[in-house]
Write a protein that holds these residues in place. Structure first.
Motif, short mmCIF file in Angstrom:
data_model
loop_
_atom_site.label_atom_id
_atom_site.label_comp_id
_atom_site.label_asym_id
_atom_site.label_seq_id
_atom_site.Cartn_x
_atom_site.Cartn_y
_atom_site.Cartn_z
N TYR A 270 0.81 -1.22 0.00
CA TYR A 270 0.00 0.00 0.00
C TYR A 270 0.85 1.27 0.00
CZ TYR A 270 -3.77 -3.19 1.39
OH TYR A 270 -4.69 -4.21 1.43
N LYS A 271 2.16 1.14 -0.15
CA LYS A 271 3.05 2.28 0.08
C LYS A 271 2.79 3.46 -0.84
CE LYS A 271 7.02 0.84 -2.75
NZ LYS A 271 8.47 0.53 -2.69
N ASP A 272 2.20 3.22 -2.02
CA ASP A 272 1.92 4.34 -2.92
C ASP A 272 0.79 5.22 -2.40
OD1 ASP A 272 0.10 2.23 -3.39
OD2 ASP A 272 -0.43 3.04 -5.36
N LYS A 273 0.06 4.72 -1.39
CA LYS A 273 -1.01 5.50 -0.78
C LYS A 273 -0.73 5.80 0.69
CE LYS A 273 -4.82 4.31 -3.88
NZ LYS A 273 -3.96 3.82 -4.97
N LEU A 274 0.53 5.71 1.08
CA LEU A 274 0.97 6.04 2.44
C LEU A 274 2.01 7.15 2.38
CD1 LEU A 274 1.54 2.42 3.87
CD2 LEU A 274 -0.48 3.87 4.19
N THR A 275 2.03 7.98 3.40
CA THR A 275 3.06 9.01 3.49
C THR A 275 4.37 8.37 3.97
OG1 THR A 275 2.67 9.57 5.81
CG2 THR A 275 1.27 10.65 4.16
N PRO A 276 5.51 9.03 3.73
CA PRO A 276 6.77 8.52 4.30
C PRO A 276 6.69 8.36 5.82
CG PRO A 276 7.23 10.17 2.64
CD PRO A 276 5.74 10.19 2.85
N GLY A 277 5.99 9.28 6.48
CA GLY A 277 5.86 9.19 7.93
C GLY A 277 5.07 7.97 8.37
N GLN A 278 4.00 7.66 7.68
CA GLN A 278 3.21 6.47 8.02
C GLN A 278 4.05 5.21 7.81
OE1 GLN A 278 -0.06 7.22 5.34
NE2 GLN A 278 -1.38 8.03 6.97
N LYS B 76 -1.45 16.95 -6.28
CA LYS B 76 -2.49 16.22 -5.58
C LYS B 76 -2.23 14.73 -5.69
CE LYS B 76 -6.89 18.48 -5.18
NZ LYS B 76 -8.24 18.60 -5.74
N LYS B 77 -2.63 14.00 -4.66
CA LYS B 77 -2.51 12.55 -4.70
C LYS B 77 -3.58 11.93 -3.82
CE LYS B 77 1.06 10.60 -2.90
NZ LYS B 77 2.44 10.25 -2.55
N GLU B 78 -3.76 10.63 -3.94
CA GLU B 78 -4.71 9.90 -3.12
C GLU B 78 -3.96 9.08 -2.08
OE1 GLU B 78 -7.09 7.51 -5.74
OE2 GLU B 78 -7.78 9.22 -6.93
N ILE B 79 -4.26 9.34 -0.80
CA ILE B 79 -3.61 8.58 0.26
C ILE B 79 -4.63 8.26 1.35
CG2 ILE B 79 -1.31 9.58 -0.13
CD1 ILE B 79 -1.79 11.37 2.32
N TYR B 80 -4.24 7.34 2.23
CA TYR B 80 -5.08 7.00 3.39
C TYR B 80 -4.77 7.98 4.51
CZ TYR B 80 -5.77 2.63 0.85
OH TYR B 80 -6.09 1.69 -0.11
N THR C 194 -8.89 4.20 15.69
CA THR C 194 -8.74 5.13 14.58
C THR C 194 -9.52 4.66 13.36
OG1 THR C 194 -6.73 4.05 13.74
CG2 THR C 194 -6.44 5.79 15.39
N ARG C 195 -9.70 5.57 12.44
CA ARG C 195 -10.35 5.29 11.17
C ARG C 195 -9.59 6.03 10.08
NH1 ARG C 195 -16.34 4.69 9.25
NH2 ARG C 195 -16.22 5.41 7.09
N TYR C 196 -9.20 5.32 9.03
CA TYR C 196 -8.53 5.91 7.88
C TYR C 196 -9.39 5.70 6.64
CZ TYR C 196 -4.33 6.25 10.77
OH TYR C 196 -3.45 6.56 11.77
N GLU C 197 -9.34 6.68 5.75
CA GLU C 197 -10.08 6.60 4.50
C GLU C 197 -9.20 7.10 3.36
OE1 GLU C 197 -14.41 7.77 6.55
OE2 GLU C 197 -13.65 8.89 4.82
N LEU C 198 -9.51 6.67 2.15
CA LEU C 198 -8.79 7.15 0.97
C LEU C 198 -9.37 8.50 0.56
CD1 LEU C 198 -6.62 6.41 -1.16
CD2 LEU C 198 -8.52 5.55 -2.58
N HIS C 199 -8.53 9.52 0.56
CA HIS C 199 -8.97 10.86 0.15
C HIS C 199 -7.90 11.50 -0.71
CE1 HIS C 199 -12.65 11.64 2.60
NE2 HIS C 199 -12.15 10.66 3.33
N ARG C 200 -8.32 12.48 -1.49
CA ARG C 200 -7.36 13.29 -2.23
C ARG C 200 -6.80 14.36 -1.30
NH1 ARG C 200 -11.27 12.88 -7.07
NH2 ARG C 200 -12.51 14.35 -5.84
N VAL C 201 -5.51 14.57 -1.41
CA VAL C 201 -4.84 15.59 -0.58
C VAL C 201 -3.97 16.47 -1.47
CG1 VAL C 201 -4.80 14.13 1.49
CG2 VAL C 201 -2.84 14.09 -0.09
N TRP C 202 -3.72 17.66 -0.97
CA TRP C 202 -2.71 18.54 -1.57
C TRP C 202 -1.38 18.24 -0.86
CZ3 TRP C 202 -3.75 22.06 -5.51
CH2 TRP C 202 -5.10 22.31 -5.77
N GLU C 203 -0.35 18.00 -1.64
CA GLU C 203 0.98 17.67 -1.09
C GLU C 203 1.89 18.89 -1.25
OE1 GLU C 203 4.50 14.28 -1.66
OE2 GLU C 203 2.81 14.38 -3.06
N VAL C 204 2.45 19.34 -0.12
CA VAL C 204 3.30 20.53 -0.11
C VAL C 204 4.56 20.24 0.68
CG1 VAL C 204 3.48 22.94 0.65
CG2 VAL C 204 1.32 22.10 -0.31
N VAL C 205 5.70 20.69 0.19
CA VAL C 205 6.97 20.54 0.91
C VAL C 205 7.50 21.93 1.27
CG1 VAL C 205 9.37 19.78 0.77
CG2 VAL C 205 7.56 18.36 -0.22
#
Length: 458
Positions: free
Chosen positions: A95-103, A310-314, A343-354
């Protein structure tokens, strides 16, 4: 000589105009703003679902009677739902393509206990019409000046500076200026568990006020104040009575955040410039900075902000179970991280900013990798890197929709120190007698340094 002088003048004028253009980011056109409420939601998210239907279309969010309310605590509209699947350390790779590096790092740091129950995506976000109207107006009116670190033409709008953002800084501004409801007073618990999970709850009463909603506010109170906030520690006894007052300014380049602290032991009120940037967070045992509160807060001027896209992540979402008044804090707080079964996680679109620390600026975080929920503009996942480029801390914001007040709130925020193996969790209210009190009607005088000492209880 005259032609040369004319040429020099023309070049100087051209350079001046280009510098002005570079320092002012224009609002979008009326034609583009017309997408708000049509192809986009009223605050700028994609209204349509994704290609495979795993993210549905937004249809207006939850209704005010979505579930029974108990003493201000939202009932769970999705209580009957079961997880679609649970991501564990053993399955995280797929699932790593839908997880953040932190997760991903949390799975590696706590392989036996960290998990992510993934549920059906529910686009529950809803706001009042006043917030939607503000976003529509802001889209064609608000401009970013001073290299984007200040806002122009926003003083009487108040919400969602850039609902159709063009760069990373504008996305950050949307988090900072998102709709938070009316003035409120709330009692929250924060804890910094030891490695073995033992903790002492710190009770903090938070009063927040918006000057444009106050009858006694004067123009000076409204022109550059985003909000007032007062934090009073009420327990444990050794900390009780310490109070922090904040005047959060909108243009922090021209007028930095103003903060004062009342120390109960000394019975003195002092200016508190440390309550900003990487100053120590209140009662956080050094595990978070001042600007870690609310996932991220304060002036964004020490970073260069890059919009990745934008990307889709949990992400944590609809966290009604976590905010339930049937829970004790001991049910939530465990060694290493909060109880992920809640906890509850869902797939949502997010804005990714560095955000990368600017040359010559100081902060203990050299980089911040941030993810903002498109439906609310709330920062929900942030990875913090140290000066060596190593991932240091991971923040997760567990949100839920208050469908009565029509806003998004946090059931809890966890900031995990991967190196220390400890964390700080805040915004918990499970054992309170009631939820957030939005009937609170403060005056400007409640948020003055003169009133600060009266808030101390010791």
């Amino acid at each position: 000589m005259k032609p040369a002088r004319l040429l020099l003048t023309a070049c100087t004028l051209s350079l001046s105009l280009s510098l002005v253009a570079a320092s002012v980011m224009a609002a979008v056109s009326p034609e583009e703003a017309a997408k708000l409420g049509t192809s986009l939601t009223p605050i700028g998210a994609e209204k349509a679902g994704n290609a495979d239907g795993s993210i549905p279309a937004w249809t207006g969010g939850l209704k005010a009677d979505a579930a029974p309310v108990q003493n201000g605590f939202m009932g769970n509209p999705y209580a009957s739902e079961k997880p679609l699947f649970i991501i564990t350390a053993a399955t995280a790779e797929q699932y790593k393509d839908k997880l953040t590096p932190g997760q991903q790092a949390l799975f590696k740091r706590y392989p036996d206990t960290y998990k992510m129950p993934v549920y059906k995506t529910q686009r529950s976000a809803v706001l009042p019409q006043t917030a939607y109207d503000a976003a529509k107006k802001s889209a064609v009116t608000t401009e970013a000046v001073n290299d984007g670190y200040s806002l122009k033409n926003f003083n009487d709008i108040h919400y969602f500076a850039f609902p159709i953002p063009k760069n990373g800084l504008e996305v950050v501004w949307n988090h900072l200026t998102r709709y938070r409801g009316h003035s409120y007073i709330n009692s929250q618990v924060q804890a910094t568990p030891q490695v073995n999970g033992s903790f002492t709850p710190v009770q903090i009463e938070i009063a927040s006020g918006f000057p444009w909603l106050m009858s006694d506010a004067k123009p000076k109170d409204i022109n550059n104040i985003l909000f007032f906030a007062k934090q009073t520690v009420t327990s444990p006894a050794r900390m009780a009575g310490n109070v922090t007052l904040i005047h959060e300014t909108l243009d922090q380049v021209a007028e930095p955040r103003m903060a004062w602290a009342y120390n109960a032991g000394q019975r003195r009120v002092r200016r508190a410039p440390q309550v900003a940037y990487d100053g120590p967070g209140t009662a956080a045992d050094g595990l978070r900075t001042a600007d870690n509160a609310d996932m991220y807060n304060g002036a964004p001027d020490r970073y260069d902000w890059k919009l990745v896209g934008k990307k889709e992540i949990y992400i944590p979402y609809n966290s009604y179970k976590l905010q339930s008044p049937s829970l004790k804090y001991t049910d939530v707080i465990q060694p290493g991280h909060i109880n992920q079964d809640l906890t509850r996680y869902e797939l949502h679109r997010v804005w990714e900013v560095v955000g990368t620390l600017k040359s010559g600026s100081r902060h203990i975080y050299a980089k911040r990798h941030m993810f903002f929920d498109e439906d609310t503009w709330t920062a929900v996942e942030i990875d913090h890197y140290d000066g060596r480029g190593q991932l240091w801390r991971v923040s997760e914001g567990h949100t839920f929709t208050d469908y009565v007040q029509k806003l998004t709130a946090f059931a809890g925020i966890g900031t995990y120190d991967l190196m220390a193996g400890r964390y700080v969790v805040s915004n918990l209210g499970n054992e309170n007698k009631q939820g957030i009190n939005y009937a609170y009607q403060p005056s400007v005088n409640d948020f003055t340094p003169a009133a600060l000492r009266n808030a101390g209880i010791r």
